[in-house]
Design a protein around this motif. Structure first.
Motif, PDB file in Angstrom:
ATOM      1  N   ILE A   1       6.090   6.236 -33.911  1.00 20.04           N
ATOM      2  CA  ILE A   1       6.591   7.538 -34.242  1.00 20.04           C
ATOM      3  C   ILE A   1       7.951   7.100 -33.630  1.00 20.04           C
ATOM      4  CG2 ILE A   1       7.045   9.622 -32.799  1.00 20.04           C
ATOM      5  CD1 ILE A   1       4.151   9.792 -32.302  1.00 20.04           C
ATOM      6  N   GLU A   2       8.276   6.261 -32.721  1.00 24.44           N
ATOM      7  CA  GLU A   2       9.783   5.758 -32.430  1.00 24.44           C
ATOM      8  C   GLU A   2      10.220   5.046 -33.604  1.00 24.44           C
ATOM      9  OE1 GLU A   2      12.353   3.367 -29.187  1.00 24.44           O
ATOM     10  OE2 GLU A   2      10.116   3.309 -29.040  1.00 24.44           O
ATOM     11  N   TRP A   3       9.323   4.219 -34.317  1.00 26.15           N
ATOM     12  CA  TRP A   3       9.950   3.330 -35.511  1.00 26.15           C
ATOM     13  C   TRP A   3      10.297   4.133 -36.517  1.00 26.15           C
ATOM     14  CZ3 TRP A   3       7.837   2.569 -40.321  1.00 26.15           C
ATOM     15  CH2 TRP A   3       8.175   1.662 -41.126  1.00 26.15           C
ATOM     16  N   LEU A   4       9.467   5.312 -36.850  1.00 27.67           N
ATOM     17  CA  LEU A   4       9.756   6.144 -38.109  1.00 27.67           C
ATOM     18  C   LEU A   4      10.956   6.755 -37.722  1.00 27.67           C
ATOM     19  CD1 LEU A   4       6.212   7.730 -38.247  1.00 27.67           C
ATOM     20  CD2 LEU A   4       7.420   6.384 -40.244  1.00 27.67           C
ATOM     21  N   GLN A   5      11.134   7.336 -36.338  1.00 30.05           N
ATOM     22  CA  GLN A   5      12.548   8.131 -36.085  1.00 30.05           C
ATOM     23  C   GLN A   5      13.815   7.351 -36.259  1.00 30.05           C
ATOM     24  OE1 GLN A   5      11.406   9.136 -32.229  1.00 30.05           O
ATOM     25  NE2 GLN A   5      10.631  11.206 -32.742  1.00 30.05           N
TER      26      GLN A   5
ATOM     27  N   GLY B   1      14.470  13.465 -42.540  1.00 26.90           N
ATOM     28  CA  GLY B   1      12.992  13.585 -42.014  1.00 26.90           C
ATOM     29  C   GLY B   1      12.176  12.802 -42.800  1.00 26.90           C
ATOM     30  N   ALA B   2      10.863  13.093 -43.104  1.00 28.65           N
ATOM     31  CA  ALA B   2      10.016  12.357 -43.605  1.00 28.65           C
ATOM     32  C   ALA B   2       8.870  13.264 -44.483  1.00 28.65           C
ATOM     33  CB  ALA B   2       9.165  11.581 -42.969  1.00 28.65           C
ATOM     34  N   ILE B   3       8.518  12.840 -45.368  1.00 23.09           N
ATOM     35  CA  ILE B   3       7.412  13.346 -46.413  1.00 23.09           C
ATOM     36  C   ILE B   3       6.222  12.464 -46.832  1.00 23.09           C
ATOM     37  CG2 ILE B   3       8.621  12.805 -48.628  1.00 23.09           C
ATOM     38  CD1 ILE B   3       7.770  15.585 -49.783  1.00 23.09           C
ATOM     39  N   VAL B   4       5.037  13.023 -46.968  1.00 18.71           N
ATOM     40  CA  VAL B   4       3.845  12.172 -47.532  1.00 18.71           C
ATOM     41  C   VAL B   4       2.892  13.133 -48.286  1.00 18.71           C
ATOM     42  CG1 VAL B   4       2.429  13.123 -45.602  1.00 18.71           C
ATOM     43  CG2 VAL B   4       1.994  10.654 -46.575  1.00 18.71           C
ATOM     44  N   GLY B   5       2.361  12.505 -49.184  1.00 21.95           N
ATOM     45  CA  GLY B   5       1.309  13.201 -49.976  1.00 21.95           C
ATOM     46  C   GLY B   5       0.136  12.873 -49.424  1.00 21.95           C
ATOM     47  N   ILE B   6      -0.350  14.000 -49.159  1.00 22.83           N
ATOM     48  CA  ILE B   6      -1.825  14.385 -48.421  1.00 22.83           C
ATOM     49  C   ILE B   6      -2.807  14.617 -49.484  1.00 22.83           C
ATOM     50  CG2 ILE B   6      -2.874  15.584 -46.666  1.00 22.83           C
ATOM     51  CD1 ILE B   6      -0.287  16.667 -45.563  1.00 22.83           C
ATOM     52  N   SER B   7      -3.850  13.635 -49.442  1.00 21.83           N
ATOM     53  CA  SER B   7      -4.777  13.549 -50.264  1.00 21.83           C
ATOM     54  C   SER B   7      -6.263  14.126 -49.989  1.00 21.83           C
ATOM     55  CB  SER B   7      -5.279  11.818 -50.784  1.00 21.83           C
ATOM     56  OG  SER B   7      -5.563  11.266 -49.876  1.00 21.83           O
ATOM     57  N   GLY B   8      -6.118  14.251 -48.613  1.00 25.51           N
ATOM     58  CA  GLY B   8      -7.409  14.683 -48.031  1.00 25.51           C
ATOM     59  C   GLY B   8      -8.289  13.452 -47.493  1.00 25.51           C
ATOM     60  N   GLY B   9      -7.778  12.230 -47.668  1.00 21.76           N
ATOM     61  CA  GLY B   9      -8.113  10.946 -47.125  1.00 21.76           C
ATOM     62  C   GLY B   9      -7.687  10.468 -45.707  1.00 21.76           C
ATOM     63  N   ILE B  10      -8.243   9.574 -45.152  1.00 20.44           N
ATOM     64  CA  ILE B  10      -8.083   9.514 -43.875  1.00 20.44           C
ATOM     65  C   ILE B  10      -6.666   8.788 -43.288  1.00 20.44           C
ATOM     66  CG2 ILE B  10      -9.109   7.222 -43.537  1.00 20.44           C
ATOM     67  CD1 ILE B  10      -9.908   7.646 -40.779  1.00 20.44           C
ATOM     68  N   ASP B  11      -6.248   7.669 -44.500  1.00 25.74           N
ATOM     69  CA  ASP B  11      -4.946   7.311 -44.230  1.00 25.74           C
ATOM     70  C   ASP B  11      -3.674   8.243 -44.232  1.00 25.74           C
ATOM     71  OD1 ASP B  11      -5.921   4.516 -44.100  1.00 25.74           O
ATOM     72  OD2 ASP B  11      -6.425   5.061 -46.144  1.00 25.74           O
ATOM     73  N   SER B  12      -3.912   9.046 -45.168  1.00 26.67           N
ATOM     74  CA  SER B  12      -2.696   9.971 -45.558  1.00 26.67           C
ATOM     75  C   SER B  12      -2.692  11.197 -44.299  1.00 26.67           C
ATOM     76  CB  SER B  12      -2.795  10.708 -46.877  1.00 26.67           C
ATOM     77  OG  SER B  12      -3.878  11.523 -47.029  1.00 26.67           O
ATOM     78  N   ALA B  13      -3.839  11.337 -43.973  1.00 29.90           N
ATOM     79  CA  ALA B  13      -4.080  12.413 -42.745  1.00 29.90           C
ATOM     80  C   ALA B  13      -3.331  11.883 -41.443  1.00 29.90           C
ATOM     81  CB  ALA B  13      -5.447  12.566 -42.396  1.00 29.90           C
TER      82      ALA B  13
ATOM     83  N   TYR C   1      14.780  13.676 -47.395  1.00 32.13           N
ATOM     84  CA  TYR C   1      13.816  12.909 -46.590  1.00 32.13           C
ATOM     85  C   TYR C   1      13.320  11.474 -47.104  1.00 32.13           C
ATOM     86  CZ  TYR C   1      12.257  17.410 -44.227  1.00 32.13           C
ATOM     87  OH  TYR C   1      12.151  18.549 -43.759  1.00 32.13           O
ATOM     88  N   MET C   2      12.711  10.649 -46.164  1.00 35.22           N
ATOM     89  CA  MET C   2      12.113   9.678 -46.544  1.00 35.22           C
ATOM     90  C   MET C   2      10.678   9.755 -47.021  1.00 35.22           C
ATOM     91  SD  MET C   2      13.769   6.340 -44.019  1.00 35.22           S
ATOM     92  CE  MET C   2      14.013   5.188 -45.364  1.00 35.22           C
ATOM     93  N   VAL C   3      10.272   8.928 -47.937  1.00 37.63           N
ATOM     94  CA  VAL C   3       8.885   8.953 -48.563  1.00 37.63           C
ATOM     95  C   VAL C   3       8.162   7.983 -47.819  1.00 37.63           C
ATOM     96  CG1 VAL C   3       7.246   8.571 -50.575  1.00 37.63           C
ATOM     97  CG2 VAL C   3       9.606   9.678 -50.780  1.00 37.63           C
ATOM     98  N   VAL C   4       6.984   8.588 -47.037  1.00 36.36           N
ATOM     99  CA  VAL C   4       6.157   7.387 -46.187  1.00 36.36           C
ATOM    100  C   VAL C   4       4.733   7.212 -47.020  1.00 36.36           C
ATOM    101  CG1 VAL C   4       5.067   7.102 -43.919  1.00 36.36           C
ATOM    102  CG2 VAL C   4       7.389   8.564 -44.404  1.00 36.36           C
ATOM    103  N   GLY C   5       4.506   5.801 -47.026  1.00 37.27           N
ATOM    104  CA  GLY C   5       3.416   5.516 -47.628  1.00 37.27           C
ATOM    105  C   GLY C   5       2.250   5.620 -46.779  1.00 37.27           C
ATOM    106  N   THR C   6       0.905   5.334 -47.442  1.00 39.94           N
ATOM    107  CA  THR C   6      -0.288   5.481 -46.581  1.00 39.94           C
ATOM    108  C   THR C   6      -1.326   4.273 -46.549  1.00 39.94           C
ATOM    109  OG1 THR C   6      -1.377   6.386 -48.471  1.00 39.94           O
ATOM    110  CG2 THR C   6      -0.221   7.725 -46.851  1.00 39.94           C
ATOM    111  N   ASP C   7      -0.587   3.220 -47.076  1.00 44.10           N
ATOM    112  CA  ASP C   7      -1.500   1.717 -47.339  1.00 44.10           C
ATOM    113  C   ASP C   7      -1.827   1.263 -45.979  1.00 44.10           C
ATOM    114  OD1 ASP C   7      -1.720   1.916 -50.092  1.00 44.10           O
ATOM    115  OD2 ASP C   7       0.293   1.417 -50.234  1.00 44.10           O
TER     116      ASP C   7
ATOM    117  N   PRO D   1       4.172   2.631 -42.598  1.00 46.01           N
ATOM    118  CA  PRO D   1       3.819   2.606 -41.056  1.00 46.01           C
ATOM    119  C   PRO D   1       2.409   2.026 -40.788  1.00 46.01           C
ATOM    120  CG  PRO D   1       3.668   4.715 -42.016  1.00 46.01           C
ATOM    121  CD  PRO D   1       4.189   3.932 -43.172  1.00 46.01           C
ATOM    122  N   LEU D   2       1.381   1.987 -41.674  1.00 43.41           N
ATOM    123  CA  LEU D   2      -0.241   1.509 -41.359  1.00 43.41           C
ATOM    124  C   LEU D   2      -0.193   0.117 -41.858  1.00 43.41           C
ATOM    125  CD1 LEU D   2      -1.865   4.770 -42.295  1.00 43.41           C
ATOM    126  CD2 LEU D   2      -0.716   4.140 -40.020  1.00 43.41           C
TER     127      LEU D   2
END
Length: 246
Positions: free
Chosen positions: A9-13, A23-35, A133-139, A161-162
């Motif tokens: 969280i601190e790193w993202l900030q 701020g930040a934005i993410v695509g939410i797919s319904g899977g665990i990583d994007s969650a 916003y910055m685009v945050v990935g889920t990989d 981040p992951l």
């Protein structure tokens, strides 16, 4: 894991602050990583985080799960349906290739799926530009190592981040963050076509990849599959190749 979450969280900030963005934005797919990422950016930027749900020839269950994720972390969100846009674009591509009698039906299925991933990323950046916003990935680490992502699609992001966390560690993080159980326990799938799952497509399991990445012993067959996936996908983890100066 609590400590690692706090550091993420601190790193993202810090990343957003250093970029001079909001701020930040993410695509939410319904899977665990994007969650997990949705929960992380909501904690990092309570007033400046956004989730995009982008159905595109998708299973309606995925959108239902994505909305459960939104509710679980109370993140601001939008739903932008890309199905019609994708059909228009891919039909134009198909029509022109067929006119040259070069259409490859087998390759088209993957091309269709990758086009959806890149269309979603185009949408994410368009919305991100509006809000600064910055685009945050889920990989996660397993996906990154094996190349199980679309180049310039879900792999084309500002922050990952992951990327150092195994699938098992992402599950652990999800439980701590409060991701809904049905999202944590569902079979990982990119939703590329009917019945598609990540593990069937890769030919091995996340458990095996996690063990491999941690240096543990796994069956030789799985090791060979993982190493082959890594070799074939090397170009995805690098910037566009350039020749030396002549």
């Amino acid at each position: 894991m609590q400590e690692k979450i706090a550091k993420l969280i601190e790193w993202l900030q810090n990343q957003v602050k250093n970029a001079g963005l909001n701020g930040a934005i993410v695509g939410i797919s319904g899977g665990i990583d994007s969650a997990v990422v949705a929960h992380l950016i909501k904690r990092a930027f309570p007033e400046h985080s956004l989730g995009l749900i982008m159905p595109c020839k998708s299973n309606p269950k995925d959108q239902e799960d994505a909305l459960k994720v939104v509710k679980s972390c109370n993140i601001d969100y939008m739903v932008i349906d890309l199905t019609e846009t994708h059909e228009t674009l891919f039909h134009a591509i198909q029509k022109n290739i067929q006119a040259k009698n070069d259409w490859n039906e087998e390759a088209a299925r993957l091309g269709d799926a990758n086009t959806r991933a890149r269309l979603r990323m185009t949408t994410l950046y368009a919305v991100a530009n509006n809000y600064r916003y910055m685009v945050v990935g889920t990989d996660n680490a397993a996906e990154w190592y094996t190349g199980y992502f679309t180049k310039y699609g879900d792999g084309g992001v500002d922050l990952v981040p992951l990327v150092h966390f195994t699938k098992g560690e992402v599950r652990e993080m999800a439980k701590i963050l409060g991701v809904p159980d049905e999202v944590i326990n569902k079979a990982p799938s990119a939703g590329l076509w009917e019945g598609q799952t990540d593990e069937n497509e890769m030919g091995t399991t996340y458990d095996m990849i996690d063990k491999f990445l941690k240096g543990e012993e796994i069956p030789e067959k799985d090791k060979e599959i993982i190493e082959a996936l890594h070799r074939r996908s090397e170009h995805k983890r690098n910037l566009a190749a350039a020749p030396p100066k002549f």
